[in-house]
Motif scaffolding. Structure first.
Motif, short mmCIF file in Angstrom:
data_model
loop_
_atom_site.label_atom_id
_atom_site.label_comp_id
_atom_site.label_asym_id
_atom_site.label_seq_id
_atom_site.Cartn_x
_atom_site.Cartn_y
_atom_site.Cartn_z
N GLN A 66 37.67 39.55 30.31
CA GLN A 66 37.26 38.90 31.56
C GLN A 66 36.14 39.67 32.24
O GLN A 66 35.18 39.07 32.74
CB GLN A 66 38.45 38.74 32.51
CG GLN A 66 38.10 37.98 33.78
CD GLN A 66 37.63 36.56 33.50
OE1 GLN A 66 38.29 35.80 32.82
NE2 GLN A 66 36.45 36.21 34.01
N CYS A 67 36.21 41.00 32.25
CA CYS A 67 35.14 41.81 32.83
C CYS A 67 33.82 41.57 32.11
O CYS A 67 32.78 41.39 32.75
CB CYS A 67 35.49 43.30 32.78
SG CYS A 67 36.65 43.82 34.03
N CYS A 68 33.87 41.58 30.80
CA CYS A 68 32.65 41.36 30.01
C CYS A 68 32.12 39.95 30.22
O CYS A 68 30.90 39.75 30.35
CB CYS A 68 32.92 41.62 28.52
SG CYS A 68 33.17 43.37 28.15
N ASP A 69 33.00 38.97 30.28
CA ASP A 69 32.57 37.60 30.58
C ASP A 69 31.87 37.55 31.93
O ASP A 69 30.79 36.92 32.07
CB ASP A 69 33.76 36.63 30.60
CG ASP A 69 34.38 36.39 29.23
OD1 ASP A 69 33.77 36.74 28.20
OD2 ASP A 69 35.49 35.83 29.20
N ASP A 70 32.44 38.21 32.93
CA ASP A 70 31.85 38.23 34.27
C ASP A 70 30.49 38.92 34.26
O ASP A 70 29.53 38.44 34.88
CB ASP A 70 32.78 38.93 35.26
CG ASP A 70 34.06 38.15 35.54
OD1 ASP A 70 34.14 36.95 35.19
OD2 ASP A 70 35.00 38.77 36.09
N LEU A 71 30.39 40.06 33.57
CA LEU A 71 29.12 40.79 33.49
C LEU A 71 28.05 39.96 32.81
O LEU A 71 26.89 39.95 33.22
CB LEU A 71 29.32 42.12 32.77
CG LEU A 71 30.09 43.18 33.55
CD1 LEU A 71 30.49 44.33 32.64
CD2 LEU A 71 29.27 43.68 34.74
#
Length: 135
Positions: A66-71
């Motif tokens: 989720q963090c990578c998707d957001d970034l």
């Protein structure tokens, strides 16, 4: 600092004992901005936004995706895949993330001490990284 340590002080000593914490003589409180705003400002200057030290800044649990998707959605351009302080498994993991999210990869020694400059890459590690980078 030199007399305090009975040796020549390093840049790391200077940061740790002079700049790092409130109350230290060289400490300056820093204003914080959101990641999204930081990426936007970086892009406005014509530069690329890169996540350095992902081993510290990305969670290692199920929220990493989720963090990578957001970034990615915020416009991150690259990730530090190779770092002198990481094991091969971490380097491969961050290289895979870069490929998956179409981020470019950077490499660095991450040293603040001129006697430890450089990234040690064994032949085995080099082959593994080349396979990840170019497959």
């Amino acid at each position: 600092l030199q007399t305090e340590f009975n040796r020549k002080a390093t840049i790391s000593d200077f940061i740790q004992y002079i700049l790092d914490k409130p109350g230290q003589v060289g400490y300056v409180a820093k204003a914080r901005i959101s990641v999204k705003d930081a990426i936007k400002l970086i892009h406005e200057t014509g530069a690329k936004a890169v996540l350095a030290h992902p081993q510290f800044d990305l969670p290692s649990n199920r929220t990493r995706k989720q963090c990578c998707d957001d970034l990615k959605e915020m416009g991150l351009d690259g990730i530090e895949a190779v770092n002198g302080r990481r094991h091969l498994e971490q380097r491969i993991e961050f290289a895979r993330l870069a490929k998956h999210y179409d981020w470019f990869m950077t490499a660095g020694s991450d040293t603040h001490n001129k006697t430890r400059l450089g990234v040690n890459v064994s032949q085995h590690m080099y082959k593994a990284l080349m396979q990840i980078f170019f497959s």
